[in-house]
Design a protein around this motif. Structure first.
Motif: not given
Length: 75
Positions: A43-64, A66-73
């Protein structure tokens, strides 16, 4: 950011429905987290990269948690 991947991306991330709801459990979040890491590297766009980093943080928390879900609405 995800609109560019919708159903054209070979992994799970491309199946996030922009209009409906999409759930990932902790195992799916682990897979998607790896997909997001690849996208962050290219990613070369700063705003998109920031959004991806936020998503990575949420995914990490979900993956860590057990029994959790990440819900995209969709709209």
């Amino acid at each position: 950011m995800l609109d560019t991947l919708y159903r054209r991306h070979p992994g799970k991330l491309g199946w996030v429905d922009p209009y409906g709801d999409t759930l990932f459990n902790e195992q799916e979040a682990q897979v998607v987290r790896q997909e997001v890491a690849v996208l962050i590297q290219g990613c070369t766009d700063d705003q998109r990269k920031a959004a991806l980093l936020d998503l990575a943080e949420l995914l990490e928390a979900c993956a860590a948690t057990p029994g959790s879900y990440l819900w995209f609405i969709g709209d």
